[in-house]
Design a protein around this motif. Structure first.
Motif, mmCIF file in Angstrom:
data_model
loop_
_atom_site.group_PDB
_atom_site.id
_atom_site.type_symbol
_atom_site.label_atom_id
_atom_site.label_comp_id
_atom_site.label_asym_id
_atom_site.label_seq_id
_atom_site.Cartn_x
_atom_site.Cartn_y
_atom_site.Cartn_z
ATOM 1 N N UNK A 191 6.264 -1.024 -12.353
ATOM 2 C CA UNK A 191 6.543 -2.292 -12.302
ATOM 3 C C UNK A 191 5.004 -3.287 -11.963
ATOM 4 N N UNK A 192 4.994 -4.528 -12.059
ATOM 5 C CA UNK A 192 3.934 -5.265 -11.820
ATOM 6 C C UNK A 192 3.744 -5.533 -10.420
ATOM 7 N N UNK A 193 5.274 -5.511 -9.876
ATOM 8 C CA UNK A 193 5.335 -5.938 -8.304
ATOM 9 C C UNK A 193 6.395 -5.292 -7.672
ATOM 10 N N UNK A 194 6.062 -4.275 -6.788
ATOM 11 C CA UNK A 194 7.038 -3.179 -6.423
ATOM 12 C C UNK A 194 8.153 -3.849 -5.380
ATOM 13 N N UNK A 195 7.434 -4.964 -4.551
ATOM 14 C CA UNK A 195 8.123 -5.373 -3.398
ATOM 15 C C UNK A 195 9.494 -6.050 -3.970
ATOM 16 N N UNK A 196 9.554 -6.745 -5.015
ATOM 17 C CA UNK A 196 10.793 -7.398 -5.685
ATOM 18 C C UNK A 196 11.633 -6.090 -6.080
ATOM 19 N N UNK B 8 0.911 -1.138 0.011
ATOM 20 C CA UNK B 8 -0.223 0.004 -0.009
ATOM 21 C C UNK B 8 0.708 1.295 0.008
ATOM 22 N N UNK B 9 1.964 1.202 0.521
ATOM 23 C CA UNK B 9 2.767 2.354 0.705
ATOM 24 C C UNK B 9 3.347 2.990 -0.770
ATOM 25 N N UNK B 10 3.545 1.880 -1.758
ATOM 26 C CA UNK B 10 3.977 2.273 -2.903
ATOM 27 C C UNK B 10 2.856 2.070 -4.095
ATOM 28 N N UNK B 11 2.068 1.005 -3.839
ATOM 29 C CA UNK B 11 1.275 0.335 -5.024
ATOM 30 C C UNK B 11 2.083 -0.113 -6.096
ATOM 31 N N UNK B 12 1.497 -0.847 -7.060
ATOM 32 C CA UNK B 12 1.997 -1.324 -8.132
ATOM 33 C C UNK B 12 0.888 -1.465 -9.164
ATOM 34 N N UNK C 290 17.088 -0.178 -20.843
ATOM 35 C CA UNK C 290 18.053 -0.620 -20.316
ATOM 36 C C UNK C 290 17.845 -1.223 -18.993
ATOM 37 N N UNK C 291 16.467 -1.649 -18.943
ATOM 38 C CA UNK C 291 15.979 -2.234 -17.735
ATOM 39 C C UNK C 291 15.469 -3.634 -18.065
ATOM 40 N N UNK C 292 15.825 -4.760 -17.533
ATOM 41 C CA UNK C 292 15.318 -6.255 -17.841
ATOM 42 C C UNK C 292 14.869 -6.750 -16.346
ATOM 43 N N UNK C 293 15.110 -8.220 -16.422
ATOM 44 C CA UNK C 293 14.814 -8.673 -15.111
ATOM 45 C C UNK C 293 15.406 -8.172 -13.984
ATOM 46 N N UNK C 294 16.443 -7.600 -13.986
ATOM 47 C CA UNK C 294 17.191 -7.274 -12.788
ATOM 48 C C UNK C 294 16.970 -5.975 -12.239
ATOM 49 N N UNK C 295 15.908 -5.476 -13.098
ATOM 50 C CA UNK C 295 15.389 -3.911 -12.440
ATOM 51 C C UNK C 295 13.793 -4.027 -12.523
ATOM 52 N N UNK C 296 13.054 -4.657 -13.240
ATOM 53 C CA UNK C 296 11.695 -4.578 -13.163
ATOM 54 C C UNK C 296 11.001 -6.088 -12.813
ATOM 55 N N UNK D 199 -7.754 -2.762 -7.655
ATOM 56 C CA UNK D 199 -8.684 -1.544 -7.139
ATOM 57 C C UNK D 199 -8.171 -1.084 -5.966
ATOM 58 N N UNK D 200 -7.049 -1.200 -5.615
ATOM 59 C CA UNK D 200 -6.552 -0.706 -4.188
ATOM 60 C C UNK D 200 -6.282 0.766 -4.453
ATOM 61 N N UNK D 201 -5.885 1.079 -5.599
ATOM 62 C CA UNK D 201 -5.522 2.538 -5.942
ATOM 63 C C UNK D 201 -5.403 2.703 -7.371
ATOM 64 N N UNK D 202 -4.815 3.938 -7.878
ATOM 65 C CA UNK D 202 -4.958 4.257 -9.358
ATOM 66 C C UNK D 202 -3.607 4.533 -9.660
ATOM 67 N N UNK D 203 -3.400 4.513 -10.900
ATOM 68 C CA UNK D 203 -1.997 4.720 -11.610
ATOM 69 C C UNK D 203 -1.471 5.946 -10.863
ATOM 70 N N UNK D 204 -2.158 7.053 -10.779
ATOM 71 C CA UNK D 204 -1.908 8.332 -10.141
ATOM 72 C C UNK D 204 -1.369 8.091 -8.728
ATOM 73 N N UNK D 205 -1.814 7.037 -7.923
ATOM 74 C CA UNK D 205 -1.406 6.663 -6.622
ATOM 75 C C UNK D 205 -0.031 6.005 -6.574
ATOM 76 N N UNK D 206 0.451 5.498 -7.578
ATOM 77 C CA UNK D 206 1.699 4.495 -7.612
ATOM 78 C C UNK D 206 2.936 5.493 -7.274
ATOM 79 N N UNK D 207 3.553 5.217 -6.369
ATOM 80 C CA UNK D 207 4.749 5.975 -5.453
ATOM 81 C C UNK D 207 6.222 5.599 -6.299
ATOM 82 N N UNK D 208 6.068 4.284 -6.723
ATOM 83 C CA UNK D 208 7.463 3.655 -7.058
ATOM 84 C C UNK D 208 7.517 3.505 -8.528
ATOM 85 N N UNK D 209 8.598 3.947 -9.404
ATOM 86 C CA UNK D 209 8.495 3.800 -10.621
ATOM 87 C C UNK D 209 9.920 3.478 -11.141
#
Length: 353
Positions: free
Chosen positions: A319-324, A225-229, A263-269, A236-246
């Motif tokens: 990203x699909x999953x911010x935690x990773x 919830x702190x970043x969303x993704x 220049x971002x692959x599986x080691x970044x996304x 529907x937890x939040x919107x694209x405009x709520x996503x804090x991590x990019x």
């Protein structure tokens, strides 16, 4: 402050204004419904955000591994829940040290785990608080029935060095009703057995706005919830405009009209898809699809885009999953608007031990 255009890529950007809004919004929800909030720090791994959540009203934090707990204790956070089966002499010794310096609780889902904890803490001056982990539908760890929970709670309550403190679950997304019924049943069974649970800990971000429907729960442990993704937006937890991590990436090749390489692959996304199409969302090119990732390259299909990025253009990707993603970078860039405020180290990065 530095303009974002000056940040080298790939890089993680954290919008601190969106972070503050997300933290405050969920704390207000928890307060409204009488739920203690115990945020999970595995999403961000940053003491500054753990401290901020507590300042806003969180009762403490949740960590997933001992290494994360050690980092947070070093940063001055002292109320920590570690919902994980701790196995092995080395980890148990570290756990005992942590329990001497913090208000700590862990989980167990078997007599084997309880025996290991008791053997370590039987001679400790300070007992260890233990919650029974319950599998309410996720199909991961946890006892399989309320009756099993009562049996294990009785073993904890009589084990030297341990204190039975309640039950916890990490429920399956979308399984609110089943989770609520399970926790109500286990609460009632424990009360009937003379072991009323002080804490009934529920968790997860996907069903966050329905947490109050789990009426037996005393606390909730959201993390993303702190970043969303992108996945949480799909729930529907939040919107694209709520996503804090990019993730900020640069287009390094345009081999065809409809293909861009970043220049971002599986080691970044991260390669997680979580049932979504593609490996992230690009707000400035919403029709683009990140179709594949290799380690250091991402391939974007631009077929449906009316305008298309050029070599050298920088793209911000949700990203699909911010935690990773948090565990893939040594540092993150805290931003406000289009300006860099501060670059900070991800203190608990790599602490999966």
């Amino acid at each position: 402050m530095t303009d974002l255009a000056a940040i080298d890529t790939p890089a993680v950007l954290i919008d601190i204004d969106r972070v503050e809004t997300n933290l405050a919004r969920v704390q207000a929800y928890a307060d409204q419904h009488g739920l203690a909030l115990r945020p999970h720090i595995k999403t961000h791994k940053l003491p500054i955000f753990a401290h901020r959540a507590i300042a806003l009203g969180a009762v403490g934090i949740t960590v997933q591994k001992l290494g994360e707990a050690e980092i947070m204790v070093q940063a001055g956070i002292t109320d920590i829940f570690l919902p994980y089966n701790i196995v092995g002499d080395e980890k148990l010794a570290r756990l005992r040290v942590l329990n001497d310096t913090a208000t700590l609780a862990v989980t167990a889902d078997s007599a084997t785990i309880v025996a290991g904890l008791s053997a370590t803490f039987a001679t400790a001056e300070k007992p260890l608080r233990v919650l029974v982990e319950c599998d309410t539908g996720m199909g991961r760890c946890g006892v399989q029935s309320p009756a099993q929970a009562v049996t294990l709670a009785e073993q904890i309550a009589t084990a030297p060095g341990l204190v039975f403190d309640g039950v916890m679950t990490y429920p399956a997304a979308g399984g609110v009703e089943a989770n609520a019924a399970w926790l109500t049943a286990v609460r009632d069974a424990l009360i009937a057995a003379g072991l009323p649970p002080r804490i009934i800990s529920n968790g997860g971000t996907p069903d966050l706005w329905r947490a109050h429907e789990v009426t037996a729960a005393t606390e909730h442990r959201p993390g993303t919830y702190i970043y969303l993704d992108r996945f949480q937006v799909s729930k529907n937890v939040g919107s694209v405009a709520d996503c804090a991590l990019t993730v900020l990436a640069t287009v390094v090749s345009r081999p065809t009209e409809n293909r861009a390489i970043i220049d971002a692959g599986s080691k970044s996304l991260t390669s997680d898809t979580l049932g979504l199409v593609g490996f992230g969302f690009i707000p400035t090119y919403p029709e683009a699809v990140i179709t594949s990732l290799s380690e250091e390259h991402g391939t974007i299909d631009l077929t449906n885009c009316s305008t298309k990025p050029a070599i050298g253009d920088k793209l911000r990707i949700i990203p699909n999953h911010a935690c990773v993603v948090s565990n893939l970078f040594d540092t993150v860039n805290l931003i406000s608007g289009d300006q860099l405020v501060e670059r900070v180290s991800v203190a608990a990065r790599g602490r999966v031990d």
